[in-house]
Design a protein around this motif. Structure first.
Motif, mmCIF file in Angstrom:
data_model
loop_
_atom_site.group_PDB
_atom_site.id
_atom_site.type_symbol
_atom_site.label_atom_id
_atom_site.label_comp_id
_atom_site.label_asym_id
_atom_site.label_seq_id
_atom_site.Cartn_x
_atom_site.Cartn_y
_atom_site.Cartn_z
ATOM 1 N N GLU A 15 -57.034 -36.428 -41.578
ATOM 2 C CA GLU A 15 -58.117 -36.991 -40.779
ATOM 3 C C GLU A 15 -58.973 -35.917 -40.106
ATOM 4 N N ALA A 16 -58.364 -34.844 -39.676
ATOM 5 C CA ALA A 16 -59.109 -33.784 -38.990
ATOM 6 C C ALA A 16 -59.976 -33.018 -39.986
ATOM 7 N N ASP A 17 -61.112 -32.544 -39.503
ATOM 8 C CA ASP A 17 -61.973 -31.705 -40.322
ATOM 9 C C ASP A 17 -61.282 -30.356 -40.543
ATOM 10 N N TRP A 18 -61.583 -29.716 -41.629
ATOM 11 C CA TRP A 18 -60.949 -28.425 -41.955
ATOM 12 C C TRP A 18 -61.116 -27.415 -40.831
ATOM 13 N N ASN A 19 -62.236 -27.461 -40.135
ATOM 14 C CA ASN A 19 -62.529 -26.469 -39.099
ATOM 15 C C ASN A 19 -62.238 -26.964 -37.689
ATOM 16 N N ASP A 20 -61.669 -28.152 -37.533
ATOM 17 C CA ASP A 20 -61.391 -28.674 -36.199
ATOM 18 C C ASP A 20 -60.445 -27.753 -35.433
ATOM 19 N N LYS A 21 -60.705 -27.647 -34.147
ATOM 20 C CA LYS A 21 -59.816 -26.889 -33.278
ATOM 21 C C LYS A 21 -58.533 -27.690 -33.058
ATOM 22 N N PHE A 22 -57.519 -26.994 -32.575
ATOM 23 C CA PHE A 22 -56.227 -27.621 -32.320
ATOM 24 C C PHE A 22 -56.362 -28.812 -31.380
ATOM 25 N N VAL A 23 -57.167 -28.679 -30.334
ATOM 26 C CA VAL A 23 -57.326 -29.768 -29.359
ATOM 27 C C VAL A 23 -57.871 -31.032 -30.028
ATOM 28 N N CYS A 24 -58.705 -30.891 -31.051
ATOM 29 C CA CYS A 24 -59.232 -32.061 -31.768
ATOM 30 C C CYS A 24 -58.139 -32.721 -32.595
ATOM 31 N N ARG A 25 -57.271 -31.921 -33.183
ATOM 32 C CA ARG A 25 -56.128 -32.477 -33.927
ATOM 33 C C ARG A 25 -55.215 -33.257 -32.974
ATOM 34 N N VAL A 26 -55.018 -32.707 -31.793
ATOM 35 C CA VAL A 26 -54.206 -33.390 -30.778
ATOM 36 C C VAL A 26 -54.842 -34.727 -30.412
ATOM 37 N N GLN A 27 -56.153 -34.736 -30.218
ATOM 38 C CA GLN A 27 -56.825 -35.978 -29.820
ATOM 39 C C GLN A 27 -56.727 -37.032 -30.912
ATOM 40 N N ILE A 28 -56.830 -36.625 -32.165
ATOM 41 C CA ILE A 28 -56.645 -37.560 -33.284
ATOM 42 C C ILE A 28 -55.234 -38.140 -33.230
ATOM 43 N N GLY A 29 -54.262 -37.302 -32.930
ATOM 44 C CA GLY A 29 -52.888 -37.776 -32.785
ATOM 45 C C GLY A 29 -52.742 -38.781 -31.656
ATOM 46 N N HIS A 30 -53.436 -38.543 -30.555
ATOM 47 C CA HIS A 30 -53.377 -39.479 -29.422
ATOM 48 C C HIS A 30 -53.911 -40.857 -29.805
ATOM 49 N N VAL A 31 -54.947 -40.903 -30.632
ATOM 50 C CA VAL A 31 -55.469 -42.202 -31.075
ATOM 51 C C VAL A 31 -54.384 -42.963 -31.837
ATOM 52 N N HIS A 32 -53.652 -42.277 -32.688
ATOM 53 C CA HIS A 32 -52.545 -42.912 -33.410
ATOM 54 C C HIS A 32 -51.514 -43.467 -32.420
ATOM 55 N N MET A 33 -51.196 -42.691 -31.379
ATOM 56 C CA MET A 33 -50.186 -43.122 -30.411
ATOM 57 C C MET A 33 -50.664 -44.316 -29.582
ATOM 58 N N VAL A 34 -51.948 -44.356 -29.241
ATOM 59 C CA VAL A 34 -52.491 -45.520 -28.524
ATOM 60 C C VAL A 34 -52.294 -46.763 -29.372
ATOM 61 N N ARG A 35 -52.578 -46.653 -30.658
ATOM 62 C CA ARG A 35 -52.409 -47.800 -31.559
ATOM 63 C C ARG A 35 -50.940 -48.185 -31.682
ATOM 64 N N LEU A 36 -50.049 -47.202 -31.694
ATOM 65 C CA LEU A 36 -48.613 -47.495 -31.759
ATOM 66 C C LEU A 36 -48.183 -48.276 -30.516
ATOM 67 N N ARG A 37 -48.666 -47.873 -29.366
ATOM 68 C CA ARG A 37 -48.308 -48.559 -28.114
ATOM 69 C C ARG A 37 -48.922 -49.951 -28.010
ATOM 70 N N GLN A 38 -49.891 -50.261 -28.837
ATOM 71 C CA GLN A 38 -50.524 -51.582 -28.805
ATOM 72 C C GLN A 38 -49.716 -52.621 -29.566
ATOM 73 N N GLY A 39 -48.495 -52.302 -29.906
ATOM 74 C CA GLY A 39 -47.644 -53.314 -30.505
ATOM 75 C C GLY A 39 -47.281 -53.109 -31.965
ATOM 76 N N LYS A 40 -47.723 -52.015 -32.541
ATOM 77 C CA LYS A 40 -47.307 -51.739 -33.915
ATOM 78 C C LYS A 40 -45.827 -51.383 -33.904
ATOM 79 N N LYS A 41 -45.159 -51.715 -34.982
ATOM 80 C CA LYS A 41 -43.714 -51.496 -35.035
ATOM 81 C C LYS A 41 -43.331 -50.057 -35.374
ATOM 82 N N SER A 42 -44.223 -49.367 -36.065
ATOM 83 C CA SER A 42 -43.884 -48.008 -36.510
ATOM 84 C C SER A 42 -45.153 -47.201 -36.764
ATOM 85 N N MET A 43 -44.993 -45.886 -36.848
ATOM 86 C CA MET A 43 -46.119 -45.024 -37.182
ATOM 87 C C MET A 43 -46.624 -45.355 -38.582
#
Length: 133
Positions: A15-43
């Motif tokens: 999902e991250a662009d090839w040149n994205d900084k580490f902080v952008c990769r982290v933020q993409i990960g946080h979006v996944h975690m928000v969705r997980l906390r919204q009631g999804k059963k698994s990653m």
């Protein structure tokens, strides 16, 4: 790393662009975690829900199997994606955009964008979106 962390790392990698900084990769990960906390059963359910992430649509055939040309993650970008996933999944990474559950590349205007959502921030080539409550 757990299976969920590895899945998250793979998703961040694609999902991250090839040149994205580490902080952008982290933020993409946080979006996944928000969705997980919204009631999804698994990653797995978060990542492979229909029409969620472009890499899952582009890397699978009609039966849901990985296409032969799918290239496994590798190199420095993979190492950064694994580190981001581990930190996010274990709650060790600061979330600069809390409760953000959507993002898209800055060169597209997605079909799902409407007046019930607002731009919350930008990191690299990704625009992060928050639903209005």
């Amino acid at each position: 790393m757990t299976g969920a962390e590895i899945l998250l790392a793979i998703s961040i990698y694609w999902e991250a662009d090839w040149n994205d900084k580490f902080v952008c990769r982290v933020q993409i990960g946080h979006v996944h975690m928000v969705r997980l906390r919204q009631g999804k059963k698994s990653m797995h359910e978060v990542i492979f829900k229909r029409k969620q992430f472009s890499w899952t649509r582009n890397s699978r055939d009609d039966r849901g199997m990985l296409k032969a040309e799918f290239i496994p993650p590798q190199g420095e970008r993979w190492e950064q994606s694994k580190a981001a996933a581990r930190m996010v999944y274990r709650g060790q990474a600061l979330n600069y955009m809390p409760d953000v559950e959507l993002y898209h590349a800055d060169y597209v205007y997605p079909w799902w964008m409407d007046d019930k959502k607002e731009v919350f921030g930008k990191c690299g080539k990704h625009i992060f979106i928050k639903r209005l409550r």
